[in-house]
Motif scaffolding. Structure first.
Motif, PDB file in Angstrom:
ATOM      1  N   GLY A  29      42.392  63.958  78.842  1.00 40.15           N
ATOM      2  CA  GLY A  29      41.278  63.992  79.783  1.00 40.15           C
ATOM      3  C   GLY A  29      41.757  64.318  81.188  1.00 40.15           C
ATOM      4  N   LEU A  30      40.829  64.243  82.078  1.00 40.09           N
ATOM      5  CA  LEU A  30      41.149  64.652  83.449  1.00 40.09           C
ATOM      6  C   LEU A  30      41.519  63.474  84.329  1.00 40.09           C
ATOM      7  CD1 LEU A  30      40.957  67.220  85.318  1.00 40.09           C
ATOM      8  CD2 LEU A  30      38.894  66.132  86.143  1.00 40.09           C
ATOM      9  N   HIS A  33      47.316  58.867  84.391  1.00 42.22           N
ATOM     10  CA  HIS A  33      47.242  60.251  84.889  1.00 42.22           C
ATOM     11  C   HIS A  33      48.067  60.490  86.148  1.00 42.22           C
ATOM     12  CE1 HIS A  33      43.973  60.350  82.056  1.00 42.22           C
ATOM     13  NE2 HIS A  33      43.836  61.644  82.247  1.00 42.22           N
TER      14      HIS A  33
HETATM   15 ZN   LIG Z   1      44.522  65.659  81.550  1.00 41.92          ZN
END
Ligand SMILES: [Zn+2]
Length: 299
Positions: free
Chosen positions: A64-65, A274
């Motif tokens: 994901g972001l 992240h």
């Molecule tokens: Zn990512």
């Protein structure tokens, strides 16, 4: 960005008409039916089924972001988005959204042409546009998770309402900010094609204590790979003044520390998946400066 309007990528898979008009951002669980507080067998089965489909494990570890989903869910409206409660039907859209579809089409094609030059044997990914929820080979995608990549079907999933979030709630407007988001997901596709993603997943399974650290390293590499595309775009003269700053602002806006802070949580670096805002900006910048995938050596 200087981009070409009026095109639609052949790698676009438009699922927006499925679930069109529903902007609540949440699946509706069936109410327990039956009398005297008893669940009917059917609703029980549906609820159990939904749990396994959308349960907490179902979508963990996806590329994901941003970490941990977006704070507060996806209570957002597209520009002039539908307000009804229709499960499916004709696609209702707006000129602003139509332009956004053309824009993501352009970025998708431009970035994939770049990767086809940089990476021998590059295979194109698809981009799925959806609203609220959709199926993927990795489980059910939900808008509040933000954009994600599924290696199982080699598709990037984007609910376009995320771009409204990025602009208004995360304070990162601009077309290059939007392009960076898509380029980051294509970075995960590159990691899948090169075998990096599989290698990291194996390492995470064999050493669960390092899983978050490995996830951060993989996400920062995807940021850097997004920058590699940005470098190529700049060389071809399609970036405009301020674009790089827009991208860096967006990378900073979706750092784990920023998202945890926005959600009212204490900032806990050990739970990062992240990377911090500073790290994400640093690695995107590294790709932008070098244009060299080899410089993206966070792993
Ligand atoms: Zn990512």
């Amino acid at each position: 960005m200087r981009w070409e309007r009026g095109r639609r990528s052949r790698n676009l898979e438009d699922r927006r008409a499925q679930g069109a008009g529903r902007r609540t951002g949440r699946l509706r669980l069936p109410l327990p039916a039956g009398r005297g507080g008893k669940l009917s067998l059917t609703s029980l089965l549906i609820m159990v089924g939904l749990y396994f489909l959308i349960g907490p494990e179902a979508l963990q570890g996806l590329g994901g972001l941003g970490g941990g989903g977006l704070p507060g869910g996806a209570q957002v409206g597209l520009p002039g988005g539908g307000s009804g409660d229709v499960a499916s039907g004709p696609l209702r859209t707006t000129p602003a959204e139509d332009e956004l579809v053309e824009f993501v089409s352009f970025v998708l094609d431009d970035a994939q042409q770049t990767w086809a030059r940089l990476l021998p044997g590059y295979r194109e990914a698809k981009l799925v546009l959806y609203r609220d929820t959709t199926r993927s080979a990795c489980g059910v995608g939900q808008a509040q998770m933000g954009p994600f990549y599924c290696p199982g079907d080699e598709k990037v999933y984007v609910d376009l309402s995320f771009y409204g979030e990025l602009r208004s709630r995360f304070g990162a407007p601009g077309d290059f900010a939007q392009a960076y988001v898509l380029a980051h997901e294509l970075g995960h596709h590159v990691q899948h094609l090169t075998g990096t993603e599989a290698r990291v997943r194996r390492a995470q399974r064999s050493s669960p204590g390092d899983a978050n650290e490995l996830s951060v390293a993989m996400e920062l590499q995807a940021d850097c790979l997004a920058g590699v595309w940005g470098h190529a775009a700049a060389q071809r003269g399609i970036l405009e003044r301020g674009d790089v700053e827009e991208g860096l602002r967006a990378a900073g806006a979706i750092g784990d520390d920023r998202i945890q802070g926005m959600a009212g949580r204490a900032v806990q670096p050990e739970s990062f998946t992240h990377g911090s805002s500073a790290q994400r900006q640093q690695w995107l910048g590294r790709g932008l400066d070098s244009g060299d995938p080899a410089a993206c050596d966070s792993l």
